[in-house]
Design an enzyme around this catalytic site. Sequence first.
Site, PDB file in Angstrom:
ATOM      1  N   SER A 155    -119.562 -36.018  14.031  1.00 32.44           N
ATOM      2  CA  SER A 155    -118.903 -35.678  13.513  1.00 32.44           C
ATOM      3  C   SER A 155    -119.146 -35.900  12.108  1.00 32.44           C
ATOM      4  O   SER A 155    -119.988 -35.654  11.297  1.00 32.44           O
ATOM      5  CB  SER A 155    -117.492 -36.266  13.776  1.00 32.44           C
ATOM      6  OG  SER A 155    -116.144 -36.200  13.211  1.00 32.44           O
ATOM      7  N   ASP A 307    -115.405 -31.831   7.724  1.00 32.21           N
ATOM      8  CA  ASP A 307    -116.988 -33.222   7.466  1.00 32.21           C
ATOM      9  C   ASP A 307    -118.010 -31.720   8.174  1.00 32.21           C
ATOM     10  O   ASP A 307    -117.870 -30.856   8.509  1.00 32.21           O
ATOM     11  CB  ASP A 307    -116.234 -34.418   8.759  1.00 32.21           C
ATOM     12  CG  ASP A 307    -116.280 -33.087   9.798  1.00 32.21           C
ATOM     13  OD1 ASP A 307    -115.740 -31.984   9.659  1.00 32.21           O
ATOM     14  OD2 ASP A 307    -115.546 -34.034  10.658  1.00 32.21           O
TER      15      ASP A 307
END
Length: 582
Positions: A155, A307
Amino acid sequence: MAIDKKLLDEVTQKAKLWLGDEYDDETKSEVQRMLENEDKSELIDAFYKNLEFGTGGLRGIMGTGSNRMNIYTVGAATQGLCNYLKKEFSKLDMIKVAIGYDCRNNSSSFAEKCADIFSANGIQVYLFDELRPTPELSFAIRELGCQSGIIITASHNPKEYNGYKVYWEDGSQIVSPHDINIINEVGKVNVKSILFKGNKDLIKIIGEDIDKKFIDKVKSISLSPEIIKKYNDLKIVYTPLHGTGVRMIPRALKAIGFRNIINVPQQDITSGDFPTVVSPNPEEPAAMKLAMEKGMETDADVVMASDPDADRIGISVKDDNGKFIIVNGNQTAMIFIYYIITRMKEQKLLKGNEYIVKTIVTTEKISDIASRNGIELYDVYTGFKYIAEIIRELGNSKKYIGGGEESFGFMPASYVRDKDAISSCALMAEITAWAKDKGKTLYELLKDIYLEYGYSKEKMKYVVRKGRTGAEEIKKMMINFRENPPKMIGGSLLERVKDYGCLREKNMITGEEKTINQKNSSNVLQYFTKGGTKISIRPSGTEPKIKFYFEIKAEMKNRADFNIVEKKSEEKIEEIMKEFNL
């Protein structure tokens, strides 16, 4: 600092096992180097524990050792998952899994190794041909009728990290009982039992066919196609922060009708080293800096970021002085919910069975918006797997219309069962056009939502405590907050305490107690004051942190009051944080 001799002996013996024939030469060479190094800190950190397969999968620093992300720790996780799938779906002729991966270093090689292990276990594998966003992996699982799926991603963590997320047949990250059962299976695996030699006949490469179907779904959530057509030249700056969003988010924006997407060239470069940012996290102002500069340069209507695995969305808008500022995650979720409900009402699309979902640490303003519009709201623990769990449990009896959490995540529709920056970016661009059609900027729309539903200010603060001693310190902090709640917070009397660890809510004034309606306990504590302040405290499940979420309410009478109210609220939160020694 003195090193515990017993620990060093244990670590040394454990490391020497990694010199066996089951390990490749590169791994053995690195282990030997650490063993021979006079400074044993690296050896200890790499082997003092096994990288834990948690309730969502793995996450850790890449490197050699039992406490690192490498083909052996990833391999053990995959073999354990295989063993569980074969038990759980023993009646199926063929078990199917989908595999995706992000831009991080080693992500593609880890994904290929996992494909080999699944196929060696007789499981059909659908492996994406190149990097793809996490939400597309979630979509692919359901689209292809898979029983499970994994994506290799860490992530928004720093570049040294990688991770391994596990999904179930509904496209959601695993929840109870599967999470615990898989953890147990992974715990039984040793390196000799990992089937590394793949069966290429069981590995199918997927790509553009899934992309097209996913984009069609994104187009289906639009509530204002005529307004998009009117403002198709809306100036949208978008950055993928070197990640997977680069290939799908501009495509989604163009598919729904926007044609003026402005790139940030330096950050369109796909790289696991994230060369232009310290942390590839759109929650961090520094990560958004280049995009906001591009927004100023081009006089953009909105600046958007995702992201590295394109599940989180960051939004920046122009304030009254024409300067770009970041909209926080609570505000972003609030804007989404406000827009969806407002447009559905305007178009008479609400049938009375709609619902939204938020996490317990997310702003209560969303609850207020839902309540006033007669929309049912579900409060769940942090993590989109719990939002997906509500969708799964309710099935077709009710209609999901949106859900989100404060950490820059939103899920506009149920074709994805995780936070989804692709769909969210498309919808936020539409909201920007809708606001423009009403003569407003997104910033002015935000202020008008506060005027209609009341003002609130939220802020999150975390404390990092690394290693074994850090984990103990965090544990002691939680015990203290439970056993010694403050009587006053920010000059307001503590009224209620919710302890999700024992699922009890206590009225601190009357002494009355009642049960909290959640299926499982969680290590979360919440304080509520008479003045409307809400404080949530929880250790992170994936990082060595304890997180504090603050929310206060204030009165705002008109748009002009916004900056004053915001400044006073910020000061009040700072005062409360000092009371908590933060």
